[in-house]
Design a protein around this motif. Structure first.
Motif, PDB file in Angstrom:
ATOM      1  N   ASP A 176       0.933  -1.225   0.187  1.00 56.40           N
ATOM      2  CA  ASP A 176       0.080  -0.113  -0.204  1.00 56.40           C
ATOM      3  C   ASP A 176       1.015   1.141  -0.063  1.00 56.40           C
ATOM      4  O   ASP A 176       0.734   2.247  -1.350  1.00 56.40           O
ATOM      5  N   GLY A 177       2.389   1.590   0.514  1.00 56.86           N
ATOM      6  CA  GLY A 177       3.080   2.166   0.873  1.00 56.86           C
ATOM      7  C   GLY A 177       3.671   2.344  -0.537  1.00 56.86           C
ATOM      8  O   GLY A 177       4.236   3.728  -0.498  1.00 56.86           O
ATOM      9  N   VAL A 178       3.978   1.834  -1.083  1.00 54.90           N
ATOM     10  CA  VAL A 178       5.226   1.787  -2.476  1.00 54.90           C
ATOM     11  C   VAL A 178       4.805   2.780  -3.206  1.00 54.90           C
ATOM     12  O   VAL A 178       5.538   3.749  -3.464  1.00 54.90           O
ATOM     13  N   GLY A 179       3.462   3.017  -3.297  1.00 56.93           N
ATOM     14  CA  GLY A 179       3.380   4.184  -4.076  1.00 56.93           C
ATOM     15  C   GLY A 179       3.576   5.730  -4.117  1.00 56.93           C
ATOM     16  O   GLY A 179       3.981   6.507  -4.693  1.00 56.93           O
ATOM     17  N   GLU A 180       3.512   5.923  -2.849  1.00 59.61           N
ATOM     18  CA  GLU A 180       3.881   6.848  -2.202  1.00 59.61           C
ATOM     19  C   GLU A 180       5.392   7.258  -2.086  1.00 59.61           C
ATOM     20  O   GLU A 180       5.994   8.708  -2.653  1.00 59.61           O
ATOM     21  N   ALA A 181       5.957   5.807  -1.883  1.00 57.02           N
ATOM     22  CA  ALA A 181       7.238   6.104  -2.139  1.00 57.02           C
ATOM     23  C   ALA A 181       7.595   6.852  -3.429  1.00 57.02           C
ATOM     24  O   ALA A 181       8.928   7.145  -3.364  1.00 57.02           O
ATOM     25  N   LEU A 182       6.979   5.992  -4.654  1.00 60.27           N
ATOM     26  CA  LEU A 182       7.656   6.354  -5.355  1.00 60.27           C
ATOM     27  C   LEU A 182       7.910   7.396  -5.955  1.00 60.27           C
ATOM     28  O   LEU A 182       8.545   8.437  -7.292  1.00 60.27           O
ATOM     29  N   LEU A 183       6.517   8.177  -5.828  1.00 62.67           N
ATOM     30  CA  LEU A 183       5.712   9.799  -6.332  1.00 62.67           C
ATOM     31  C   LEU A 183       7.007  10.678  -5.913  1.00 62.67           C
ATOM     32  O   LEU A 183       7.727  11.492  -6.096  1.00 62.67           O
ATOM     33  N   SER A 184       7.343  10.241  -3.955  1.00 66.48           N
ATOM     34  CA  SER A 184       8.329  10.841  -3.885  1.00 66.48           C
ATOM     35  C   SER A 184       9.876  11.440  -4.502  1.00 66.48           C
ATOM     36  O   SER A 184      10.957  11.707  -4.394  1.00 66.48           O
ATOM     37  N   ILE A 185      10.227   9.920  -4.748  1.00 68.60           N
ATOM     38  CA  ILE A 185      11.271   9.624  -5.376  1.00 68.60           C
ATOM     39  C   ILE A 185      11.522  10.074  -6.866  1.00 68.60           C
ATOM     40  O   ILE A 185      12.142  10.641  -7.336  1.00 68.60           O
ATOM     41  N   VAL A 186      10.861  10.065  -7.903  1.00 67.42           N
ATOM     42  CA  VAL A 186      10.320  10.653  -9.296  1.00 67.42           C
ATOM     43  C   VAL A 186       9.585  11.954  -9.274  1.00 67.42           C
ATOM     44  O   VAL A 186      10.655  12.790  -9.759  1.00 67.42           O
ATOM     45  N   ASP A 187       9.629  13.294  -7.682  1.00 70.57           N
ATOM     46  CA  ASP A 187       9.539  14.288  -8.008  1.00 70.57           C
ATOM     47  C   ASP A 187      10.950  14.677  -7.369  1.00 70.57           C
ATOM     48  O   ASP A 187      11.124  16.400  -7.239  1.00 70.57           O
ATOM     49  N   SER A 188      11.809  13.948  -6.506  1.00 60.70           N
ATOM     50  CA  SER A 188      13.146  14.128  -6.640  1.00 60.70           C
ATOM     51  C   SER A 188      14.107  15.031  -7.375  1.00 60.70           C
ATOM     52  O   SER A 188      14.039  14.288  -8.599  1.00 60.70           O
ATOM     53  N   ASP A 189      14.719  16.408  -7.142  1.00 59.99           N
ATOM     54  CA  ASP A 189      16.118  16.455  -8.203  1.00 59.99           C
ATOM     55  C   ASP A 189      16.492  15.972  -8.233  1.00 59.99           C
ATOM     56  O   ASP A 189      17.798  16.045  -9.156  1.00 59.99           O
ATOM     57  N   ASP A 190      17.300  14.965  -6.534  1.00 63.46           N
ATOM     58  CA  ASP A 190      18.399  14.266  -6.997  1.00 63.46           C
ATOM     59  C   ASP A 190      17.478  12.462  -6.589  1.00 63.46           C
ATOM     60  O   ASP A 190      18.323  12.650  -5.531  1.00 63.46           O
TER      61      ASP A 190
END
Length: 298
Positions: free
Chosen positions: A83-97
Motif C-alpha cells: 500500500d505505501g509503495v506508491g507514495e514512496a515512488l512519487l517522492s523518488i520521481v519528484d526528487s531533483d536528485d
C-alpha cells in the motif's frame, strides 16, 4: 533485490543481479542527456509471487532439509503490504536528485548493511591474495613491493610470496644460505661461520665486500619465533628483522626491516646513504624471493 541471495532461488537471484548491472550501466549511458535512473530494491511484500503466480519444478529429495530450514527462516520474515509503495515512488520521481538505488520496505535497510560489512571485512582479509592474483602472469607471480612505515631510523618493505611461511622461514633461518638472499651484492660467496639453524642468541659471521674492501660481519640473533620472526643485530648495533605472516596455507606476507636506531655510528651510516642503499637491497631480496617461489617453470 540484487543484494541478498537465497538458497533454492539461484535463477531468481541471478535475474535480480542482472537487473542491477543493466540499470547501473544504463544510468551512466544516459546521464549525459540529463536522464536519471533509479533501481527499486523491494524487500519482503505480501504478494502472490510465492503462491498462485509461482510455478515450481519437481523438488530434489537431497535438498529437503535445506528447504525445510529455508521455510522455517522465511516464516520469521515480516512481509509488508504494497500500500505505501506508491507514495514512496512519487517522492523518488519528484526528487531533483533521485537515488540510483532505493530500498522499499525494511529488509534492505535492516540487512543489507550487515551483508556489505561482512563482504568488506572479507575483502580486506583476502586483499593480499587478490593483489597477488591481479599482478601475476599465467606462470609467474610478480607482486608489488610495499613500503612499510617502521619509524624514522628504519627502512622496511613488504611483499606477498607464493609459498608457505615455514618454507620461507627455513630459508632465512639458515645463515649458510645468506648469499641466496643477498639483494645488496655485498655478501661474498664464502663459507658462513655459525649454525645451520638459527636460534635466540645464536652468533654467525658472514663474509662481506663493500667499497672494494673485504670484511666480516658478526651478527647475533636477538629474536627467534619459529615461522614468525627472525631478528639479528650487527656488532655495530644495526638490526635486520624478518616477519612472516601467513595469508593462506600457501601464501605468506613477508616483511624485511633494517633499523639503525641502536647503531653506534648512525650519522656515519646516513652520510654513506645506508638507509637508501638498504631499502633498495631489501626490495631486491624480496623480488628474489618472489622469483624463487613463483608458480610455473623456473
Amino acid at each position: 533485490m540484487g543484494y541478498l541471495p537465497f538458497a533454492d532461488y539461484g535463477a531468481y537471484n541471478a535475474s535480480k543481479w542482472a537487473v542491477e548491472g543493466f540499470s547501473d550501466a544504463l544510468s551512466q549511458e544516459v546521464a549525459g542527456f540529463g536522464i536519471k535512473v533509479t533501481l527499486l530494491e523491494p524487500g519482503s511484500f505480501s504478494t502472490e509471487v510465492g503462491s498462485s503466480s509461482a510455478v515450481y519444478a519437481d523438488p530434489i529429495p537431497a535438498y529437503d532439509d535445506m528447504r525445510a530450514q529455508q521455510q522455517e527462516q522465511g516464516g520469521n520474515t515480516v512481509s509488508a503490504t504494497p500500500d505505501g509503495v506508491g507514495e514512496a515512488l512519487l517522492s523518488i520521481v519528484d526528487s531533483d536528485d533521485p537515488p540510483l538505488r532505493a530500498f522499499l520496505g525494511r529488509l534492505g535497510v535492516d540487512y543489507v548493511p550487515h551483508v556489505y560489512s561482512a563482504r568488506l571485512e572479507q575483502s580486506k582479509e583476502w586483499a593480499p591474495v587478490a593483489i597477488a592474483a591481479g599482478e601475476s602472469g599465467a606462470a609467474h607471480m610478480n607482486t608489488s613491493i610495499t613500503v612499510v612505515d617502521a619509524g624514522g631510523t628504519a627502512v622496511s618493505r613488504q611483499a606477498t610470496i607464493a609459498a608457505p611461511a615455514h618454507q620461507i622461514f627455513d630459508l632465512v633461518a639458515d645463515p649458510h644460505r645468506r648469499p641466496e638472499l643477498d639483494g645488496s651484492g655485498t655478501v661474498r660467496d664464502t663459507p658462513v661461520s655459525g649454525p645451520h639453524r638459527l636460534s635466540t642468541d645464536a652468533v654467525f659471521r658472514v663474509g662481506m665486500r663493500k667499497y672494494r674492501n673485504n670484511y666480516t660481519s658478526t651478527l647475533t640473533v636477538t629474536e627467534f619465533e619459529t615461522n614468525q620472526t627472525i631478528e639479528w643485530q650487527h656488532s655495530l648495533g644495526q638490526r635486520w628483522r624478518w616477519e612472516f605472516e601467513p595469508v593462506t596455507p600457501t601464501i605468506t606476507r613477508v616483511t624485511e626491516t633494517w633499523d639503525y636506531g641502536d647503531a653506534k655510528l648512525p650519522l656515519m651510516l646516513k652520510l654513506f646513504r645506508w638507509p637508501t642503499l638498504n631499502a633498495a637491497a631489501i626490495e631486491n631480496t624480496l623480488r628474489e624471493l618472489e622469483a624463487r617461489f613463483a608458480p610455473g617453470p623456473k
